[in-house]
Scaffold this active site. Sequence first.
Site, PDB file in Angstrom:
ATOM      1  CG  HIS A 122      -2.057  -1.059   0.913  1.00 12.31           C
ATOM      2  ND1 HIS A 122      -2.592  -1.690   2.064  1.00 12.31           N
ATOM      3  CD2 HIS A 122      -2.548  -1.396  -0.143  1.00 12.31           C
ATOM      4  CE1 HIS A 122      -3.567  -2.485   1.620  1.00 12.31           C
ATOM      5  NE2 HIS A 122      -3.601  -2.234   0.324  1.00 12.31           N
ATOM      6  CD  GLU A 137     -24.735   2.174  -6.878  1.00 16.51           C
ATOM      7  OE1 GLU A 137     -23.518   2.386  -6.846  1.00 16.51           O
ATOM      8  OE2 GLU A 137     -25.604   2.627  -6.144  1.00 16.51           O
ATOM      9  CG  ASP A 145     -21.184  -0.322  -5.320  1.00 17.36           C
ATOM     10  OD1 ASP A 145     -20.334  -1.051  -4.927  1.00 17.36           O
ATOM     11  OD2 ASP A 145     -21.611   0.727  -4.823  1.00 17.36           O
ATOM     12  CB  CYS A 149     -21.042   9.695  -9.840  1.00 16.33           C
ATOM     13  SG  CYS A 149     -22.336   8.552  -9.348  1.00 16.33           S
TER      14      CYS A 149
HETATM   15  C1  PEP Z   1     -20.203   3.832  -7.402  1.00 16.22           C
HETATM   16  O1  PEP Z   1     -20.578   2.909  -7.114  1.00 16.22           O
HETATM   17  O2  PEP Z   1     -19.658   4.105  -8.518  1.00 16.22           O
HETATM   18  C2  PEP Z   1     -20.543   5.314  -6.531  1.00 16.22           C
HETATM   19  C3  PEP Z   1     -20.193   6.327  -7.118  1.00 16.22           C
HETATM   20  O3  PEP Z   1     -20.909   5.276  -5.276  1.00 16.22           O
HETATM   21  P1  PEP Z   1     -20.090   4.628  -3.985  1.00 16.22           P
HETATM   22  O4  PEP Z   1     -18.598   4.785  -4.551  1.00 16.22           O
HETATM   23  O5  PEP Z   1     -20.186   5.716  -3.094  1.00 16.22           O
HETATM   24  O6  PEP Z   1     -20.505   3.433  -3.795  1.00 16.22           O
HETATM   25 MG    MG Z   2     -22.251   2.578  -5.068  1.00 13.40          MG
END
Ligand code: PEP
Ligand code: MG
Length: 650
Positions: A247, A508, A532, A579
């Site tokens: 890491h 997602e 996701d 997103c």
């Molecule tokens: C995603 O799953 O792409 C997302 C933007 O939500 P999170 O990362 O908060 O699960």
């Molecule tokens: Mg998500």
Amino acid sequence: MSGKKESVCTMNVQRDERATKRDATVTPGDDHINRRQGQGIGASPGVAVGPVLLYRQAGGALPSIQPIQRPAHTDPAANRHTPNTGFDPANERARLRKALAAAVNDLRALEAQVRTEIGAQEAGIFASQALMLEDPTIEERANELIEAGADASVALTQATEEQAELLLTLPDPLWQARAADVRDAAERAFRWLATGATQSQSLAERIAAMGAPVIVVADDLTPSDTAHMRPDTVLGIALAQGSTTAHAAILARALGIPAVMGLGDAFISRLADGDTLIIDGATGEVIAHPFAEQVVAATAEMQTRQAQRTQQGRQTRAWRWAPGRMRDGVAVRVMANIGGVADARAAAEAGAEGIGLLRTEFLFSGLATLPTENEQTEMYCDILDAFRAPEPFAGRVRHPVIIRTLDAGADKPLPALASLFAQTEANPALGVRGIRLSLAAPDVLATQLRAIVRAVARTGVQARIMAPMIATLEELRAIRQALRTARDDLARQGIRLAQAIPLGIMIETPAAVFACDDLAREAAFFSIGANDLTQYVMAADRLNAQLAALCDPLQPAVLRAIAMITSAGQRVGRPVGVCGEMAGDPQLALLLAGLGVHEVSMTPQRIPAVKEALARYTLAEAQATAQRILAAPTFTEALALLNMAFPNNT
Ligand code: PEP
Ligand code: MG
């Protein structure tokens, strides 16, 4: 290291061949001192030269103790760590619980910070450390030891060590590397027990005390140590242990700090604070006490690289006030993902054309109970006020803010909702999370929706609401009904909205992909949660570093899922955004535009680079590339096509 550059090692050989003509600036005794070459593993590219800061505590702050025996059922007192007449096991167990909770809170906060400042993948390191402490294994074993007479600190140390030792016996080096994570995570709890605080500033303080940038030299570095480093004060990292997948290496690369791992104890142990060191993070070569000529060459190389970075940064930053547009003028809105007030400000400063994702669960992550409706209203108002349309858009353009309802559960547990989680979920990522949790706790959802509506009514922002983890049309209908009820309740109290709040959904889950035509007819917009979506399409845990290659949005199956979603959106005229983290990668943002995505939302720091990349290509060019990549049968071919169409410096 680039082919053109002379490596620090070559310089050394040439210099030795001309040993008699040694540079006058090298002191006479210099020859027999410790001028030594080391060979490690290049873990983060770039050359660094500077004074050594030895960090001996790294990874070793847990005290070494004499292991006590497994609990002696016959005579617990026989294993008591210290005879202590005031010893109270219940009290020690409670202290342990508090220490672990404090450490988890701390790690969650660090995760949020790293997500904003470095990236989501790197933030996952701290999410999994938090999960390690939340897993009952360490606490249960420590409680056994407390029953046997150990105090909380001793019990925690031994339980952690047993866990770390177990990981070290596993054949896979990736699992072995997790031993350092367990120790790092537990160290925070240990510090809390010892000092009442979870954080040690020792490395950061020592770097600051040096008064000039340093090369940090250590046996090993924990992710927490590395996450706090910045390129203006840490020139490079040289470690006795570690590997390119550690890491510390991942974080060093993300931070742009050159790093060499695996140098071995013998090399490191002969260095002292202030010694001059050259490291080459591409080849893994290291020179202690270099010749003056080598220092000059390495300094020139380091400065050229720094100047290039500054220049690049300046050019890129200039893009922040440009609208998100392709070369032919087609708009692709470039928005920000945020989790709090500071992020909202950073988003405005980075030139965000709106907020594509407000992760509301981050607002409550450190709280023991959920805030009231009034408290939540104030929180949302603070964020909406902090994200004012940035200059020079202010007053001319209204930027939308997408507020996501709670996406708690799985990798984002909320202590405040702990009683609603089934404690024994075997697969939390497939469990009661996101919309499922909100619908299972209608009061929590109603409070949140009322607070959002109040904040929108008060601030007059152009807001949208978005529901996470939707898998069925019924879930969308249920939250729409809950929003209607919240608005009606507030209307009865005289609180009215000037305009409707559009309700959209995140896509997602594979179920939502297959139902996207039906969902598109009833949702105001789609936002693809590519993090996701990739995890669920590929059946590959997004937090498992071993599965990183599989859990990649460039996998053909994921790209085809995205194409299905954008087509469904187009058929009924719904805007489609992304997103997930892929949206912040300039090459992938171009690919997404070519696949028909209208809005990309990302960590604020990535916004200028994405705007710059979008402006280099026309929509037709991006579409043609997207079609070729969609036809690629493998990840490798998709990657090759992407690199060819949008070269990496895009
Ligand atoms: C995603 O799953 O792409 C997302 C933007 O939500 P999170 O990362 O908060 O699960
Ligand atoms: Mg998500």
